[in-house]
Scaffold this active site. Structure first.
Site, PDB file in Angstrom:
ATOM      1  N   LYS A   1       0.827  -1.207   0.000  1.00 37.51           N
ATOM      2  CA  LYS A   1       0.000   0.000   0.000  1.00 37.51           C
ATOM      3  C   LYS A   1       0.866   1.263   0.000  1.00 37.51           C
ATOM      4  O   LYS A   1       0.650   2.181  -0.781  1.00 37.51           O
ATOM      5  CB  LYS A   1      -0.936   0.023   1.222  1.00 37.51           C
ATOM      6  CG  LYS A   1      -1.982  -1.066   1.204  1.00 37.51           C
ATOM      7  CD  LYS A   1      -2.903  -0.968   2.407  1.00 37.51           C
ATOM      8  CE  LYS A   1      -2.185  -1.132   3.732  1.00 37.51           C
ATOM      9  NZ  LYS A   1      -1.572  -2.459   3.930  1.00 37.51           N
ATOM     10  N   THR A   2       1.835   1.287   0.906  1.00 44.00           N
ATOM     11  CA  THR A   2       2.693   2.459   0.990  1.00 44.00           C
ATOM     12  C   THR A   2       3.499   2.593  -0.309  1.00 44.00           C
ATOM     13  O   THR A   2       3.704   3.693  -0.822  1.00 44.00           O
ATOM     14  CB  THR A   2       3.617   2.344   2.220  1.00 44.00           C
ATOM     15  OG1 THR A   2       2.791   2.189   3.382  1.00 44.00           O
ATOM     16  CG2 THR A   2       4.480   3.569   2.385  1.00 44.00           C
TER      17      THR A   2
ATOM     18  N   ASP B   1      -1.868   7.884   3.676  1.00 46.57           N
ATOM     19  CA  ASP B   1      -1.468   6.536   4.103  1.00 46.57           C
ATOM     20  C   ASP B   1      -2.121   6.229   5.457  1.00 46.57           C
ATOM     21  O   ASP B   1      -2.526   7.155   6.173  1.00 46.57           O
ATOM     22  CB  ASP B   1       0.068   6.471   4.236  1.00 46.57           C
ATOM     23  CG  ASP B   1       0.593   5.032   4.210  1.00 46.57           C
ATOM     24  OD1 ASP B   1      -0.216   4.084   4.116  1.00 46.57           O
ATOM     25  OD2 ASP B   1       1.831   4.848   4.265  1.00 46.57           O
ATOM     26  N   GLU B   2      -2.229   4.959   5.811  1.00 43.60           N
ATOM     27  CA  GLU B   2      -2.779   4.542   7.108  1.00 43.60           C
ATOM     28  C   GLU B   2      -4.153   5.179   7.346  1.00 43.60           C
ATOM     29  O   GLU B   2      -4.433   5.694   8.433  1.00 43.60           O
ATOM     30  CB  GLU B   2      -1.827   4.927   8.257  1.00 43.60           C
ATOM     31  CG  GLU B   2      -0.391   4.444   8.086  1.00 43.60           C
ATOM     32  CD  GLU B   2      -0.165   2.996   8.497  1.00 43.60           C
ATOM     33  OE1 GLU B   2      -1.141   2.334   8.935  1.00 43.60           O
ATOM     34  OE2 GLU B   2       0.973   2.514   8.351  1.00 43.60           O
TER      35      GLU B   2
ATOM     36  N   GLN C   1      -5.730  -2.993  10.726  1.00 45.44           N
ATOM     37  CA  GLN C   1      -4.602  -2.364  11.419  1.00 45.44           C
ATOM     38  C   GLN C   1      -5.001  -1.053  12.072  1.00 45.44           C
ATOM     39  O   GLN C   1      -4.161  -0.197  12.326  1.00 45.44           O
ATOM     40  CB  GLN C   1      -3.445  -2.134  10.448  1.00 45.44           C
ATOM     41  CG  GLN C   1      -2.857  -3.436   9.910  1.00 45.44           C
ATOM     42  CD  GLN C   1      -1.645  -3.173   9.032  1.00 45.44           C
ATOM     43  OE1 GLN C   1      -0.608  -2.735   9.517  1.00 45.44           O
ATOM     44  NE2 GLN C   1      -1.780  -3.437   7.749  1.00 45.44           N
TER      45      GLN C   1
ATOM     46  N   ARG D   1       4.685  -7.469  10.989  1.00 43.11           N
ATOM     47  CA  ARG D   1       5.907  -6.695  10.767  1.00 43.11           C
ATOM     48  C   ARG D   1       7.036  -7.606  10.305  1.00 43.11           C
ATOM     49  O   ARG D   1       8.075  -7.145   9.856  1.00 43.11           O
ATOM     50  CB  ARG D   1       6.372  -5.956  12.050  1.00 43.11           C
ATOM     51  CG  ARG D   1       5.427  -4.920  12.633  1.00 43.11           C
ATOM     52  CD  ARG D   1       4.943  -3.927  11.638  1.00 43.11           C
ATOM     53  NE  ARG D   1       3.660  -4.325  11.102  1.00 43.11           N
ATOM     54  CZ  ARG D   1       3.146  -3.856   9.961  1.00 43.11           C
ATOM     55  NH1 ARG D   1       3.810  -2.987   9.245  1.00 43.11           N
ATOM     56  NH2 ARG D   1       1.982  -4.278   9.512  1.00 43.11           N
TER      57      ARG D   1
END
Ligand code: ATP
Ligand code: MG
Length: 731
Positions: free
Chosen positions: A33-34, A219-220, A250, A594
């Protein structure tokens, strides 16, 4: 140009090359995504679809912003001129700095830091004749912030408050607003509120910002709150080119007002939007994906998605259950030592639910001389509440410890201010004694309140000294924390308070543990002084210790999820309510995802809480994991943990431990180091920097013109600075 689309899969490419109109990229962890956001910015610029100045990209942290800008520039092969890449707060601040008058702010408005906010609340309480102990400023500020981030204002809250509790809060809040106004100050939340209000009420400013955010990328997105959503809606105009990327699994900042609904109901908020799903995971091996996927599948509130990887094989996910937190830390350090053959220390992380858990890992890694750094918080022993408690202990051991005395004589606040300290210092100088000695004599010119307070302060210390004979050291610390009022300073159930209380409990636990190993209190304090000195924060290759909240968006080859226990994950504060429980599960999911290559979860079968060892249970989230998704590598012959029992032997197969550093006489304070201009600096100094705000010096490196300070800024985090160049001001 093709470089910008070649190293993408089909859905990623579709998102990167998407035309106009709102777009949501909804995808699981590690699916790129990032990467899509970064490539999209480069793609828009390289294809002349956007000018640099039309890009506004919002990231979750300043560090993430820096990385994104660098990557875009690498892809483009040239710098990004203009354009905004940063956090919501920075974005808002830039709007306000440009047009402060529009927000009703003075030209040079200031940003109130946490200390200053608390001072204002304290003064307000005083004015109202209220006791800050009963109405702790931190708690009040936490409640106000929570309300503001959910979209409330002081007046809307005041109008809606019906009971006496909320009426009181409304009154204090009103005074707080007035004080900020008088001081020409804004707090962190004000930045968002005022930027929104300016955009709402000033068409010409709105239109300028809309032009600058013609291409708006976030983002996020799952952790945006109501205020941030307002901002986005205000600047979206014309083509409404919003690209939001996120993962509802998340969303972990509900306690700060994050609204999962922003992502769950994206299409309702932004009619006509396209949704792209990414399903290929590039980060993790199949076993890691399988385990984390099974865990999050147990959540109800999600849009749901699948993830696959084309990586074959990969090491099993491990579960280790050790006798206590020391066994846990030893097992982890053993594994890291083995893994060091294939992975660098910089690619390893220990992730945990609470800051307090770092202690056992810091100790174990220090003992083995393995470089490590604590991210997103001060090192355990440098945290203010821990240092305060240590100062009390030092005074119990050495009655005339002036540094400790100065540190805590007014902690918690008992009306002993600078004037009192000056009088005492004058007496000490005159009589050639220590300040503590001078204080004991209670000089006549002290204000009556100061005399009473000092008397009471010494009473507590004397009583503690008597109690040393009858209490175990851990219990003594527990008693002291209560009697001194240190613990009561953190009454309340905000995250921060809970964390600070837990840190104090950890300290009591550490003392109790040391005593069981036969270490006297004096030797214990010495060992800590030595630990503080050992500062490998700057090691380029270091194991990262951080909380799950801080780990969002990051990746490491090797991840250890510590304290996989009921009470920690899920946290005791959050396990009883279904919605909080789901958020805790998301936190565990963030942690597990992660990991690129190697993942373990560890459990300590017992932990010290307040000088007693209490048994714990493995996390209820284990139930969500089918047994074939992980390998249990726990010691088979574990003693059943019993209260007050410490685990004796070493982990089977564990590497021999290095001996503890020899206890030396206490070095009472870190040495002062002089810079080029003759100004002295030492760890613990509070400082102010023009851009980064206030912070505390963690370490001094070099001297004279080569002197560098490692500073932990309250808001900007850790920085290494040359004091004369950075124009640091000592507070
Ligand atoms: P999170 O949800 O944790 O924020 P994310 O979806 O933002 O994750 P990224 O961090 O963008 O994922 O990507 C995860 C890793 O996969 C990165 O190392 C990234 O470089 C890599 N990656 C993503 N897409 C591709 C691709 N098409 N080809 C090769 N590597 C990729
Ligand atoms: Mg990401």
């Amino acid at each position: 140009m093709s470089r910008l689309t070649d190293d993408l899969n089909d859905p990623q490419r579709a998102a990167v090359t998407h035309g106009t109109g709102p777009l949501l990229v909804l995808a699981g962890a590690g699916s790129g995504k990032t990467r899509v956001l970064t490539y999209r910015i480069a793609y828009l610029l390289a294809n002349d679809k956007a000018r640099d100045t039309e890009i506004t990209a919002v990231t979750f942290t300043n560090k993430a912003a820096l990385e994104m800008r660098e990557r875009v520039e690498n892809l483009l092969g040239q710098p990004l001129r203009g354009g905004f890449v940063g956090t919501f707060h920075r974005w808002s601040l830039e709007i306000l700095r440009r047009d402060p008058e529009a927000a009703g702010l003075p030209r040079r408005f200031v940003i109130a830091d946490t200390d200053e906010q608390r001072q204002m609340i304290k003064r307000e309480l005083k004015k109202l004749g209220l006791d800050p102990k009963e109405h702790p400023p931190r708690a009040l500020l936490g409640r106000i912030s929570g309300l503001v981030n959910r979209g409330a204002s002081q007046s809307s809250f005041a109008n809606g408050s019906s009971d006496s509790q909320s009426e009181l809060l409304a009154t204090i809040w009103k005074g707080y607003e007035a004080r900020k106004k008088a001081a020409g100050a804004v707090d962190f939340d004000d930045m968002l509120v005022l930027a929104r209000d300016v955009l709402k009420s000033h068409a010409e400013i709105r239109s300028r910002i809309q032009d600058r955010a013609r291409w708006l990328l976030v983002d996020e997105f799952q952790d945006t709150n109501a205020l941030q959503m307002d901002l986005l809606e205000l600047v979206l105009a014309g083509e409404r080119n919003l690209t939001a990327v996120g993962d509802e699994d998340q969303s972990i900042y509900r306690w700060r007002g994050a609204e999962m609904d922003n992502i769950l109901a994206f299409e309702r908020h932004f009619p006509g939007s396209s949704v792209v799903k990414l399903e290929e995971n590039y980060r993790s091996t199949a076993p890691i994906l399988a385990a984390s996927g099974a865990l999050i599948a147990a959540n109800q509130r999600r849009r749901g998605k699948t993830l696959f990887t084309s990586h074959e094989g990969g090491e099993d996910v491990r579960l280790y259950i050790g006798a206590d937190e020391r066994a846990e830390a030893r097992w982890v350090a053993d594994r890291f030592q083995e893994l060091q053959r294939r992975h660098s220390l910089g690619e390893m992380a220990v992730l945990m639910r609470t800051n307090a858990q770092t202690r056992s890992f810091e100790e174990e890694l220090t003992r083995r001389h393995m470089a490590h750094r604590v991210v997103g918080g001060l090192r355990f022993w440098q945290r203010a509440e821990v240092k305060d408690a240590l100062a009390y202990l030092r005074l119990v051991i050495r009655a005339d410890d002036t540094i400790a005395f100065e540190r805590v004589v007014n902690v918690p606040t008992r009306g002993i201010g600078a004037a009192t300290i000056d009088i005492l210092r004058g007496h000490a100088d005159h009589d050639g004694t220590t300040m503590v000695e001078a204080a004991r004599r209670l000089p006549a010119e002290l204000a009556p309140r100061a005399r009473i307070s000092l008397e009471r302060f010494f009473q507590i210390l004397d009583e503690a000294r008597d109690k040393r004979a009858e209490l175990d050291p851990g219990d003594l610390v527990g008693w002291l924390l209560e009697a001194s009022g240190l613990l009561a300073m953190y009454d309340g159930d905000s995250e921060e308070k809970t964390a600070r209380r837990e840190n104090l409990q950890q300290l009591a636990a550490a003392v109790a543990e040391a005593a069981q190993r036969g270490q006297e209190l004096e030797a214990f304090l010495d060992a800590i002084a030595l630990l503080e000195e050992h500062d490998d924060d700057d090691a380029p290759e270091a194991i990262t210790l951080m909380t799950l909240h801080a780990a969002k968006g990051l990746e490491f080859d090797v991840v250890e999820l510590a304290g996989f226990e009921d009470g920690l994950l899920p946290h005791a504060n959050s396990r009883d309510e279904p919605e909080s429980l789901e958020e805790e599960r998301r936190l565990a999911y963030v942690g597990m995802t992660r990991a690129r290559r190697w993942l373990a979860m560890t459990v300590a079968r017992s932990r010290f809480l307040f000088g007693t060892r209490v048994p714990t249970r493995p996390s209820r989230f284990l139930v969500d994991l089918p047994e074939d998704r992980y390998t249990d590598v726990s010691d088979t012959a574990l003693p059943i943990p019993a209260a007050g029992l410490s685990e004796g032997g070493r982990t089977a197969g564990g590497l021999p431990r290095r001996p503890r550093p020899p206890a030396r006489r206490a070095k009472k304070a870190a040495a002062t180091v002089i810079d080029e201009t003759g100004q002295g600096w030492r760890p613990g100094d509070r400082i102010r920097h023009g851009r980064f705000g206030t912070g505390v010096v963690l370490a001094c490196q070099g001297t004279g013109p080569r002197l560098k300070l490692v500073v932990f800024f309250d808001r900007a985090g850790r920085k290494t600075l040359v004091p004369t160049i950075a124009k640091l001001e000592r507070l």
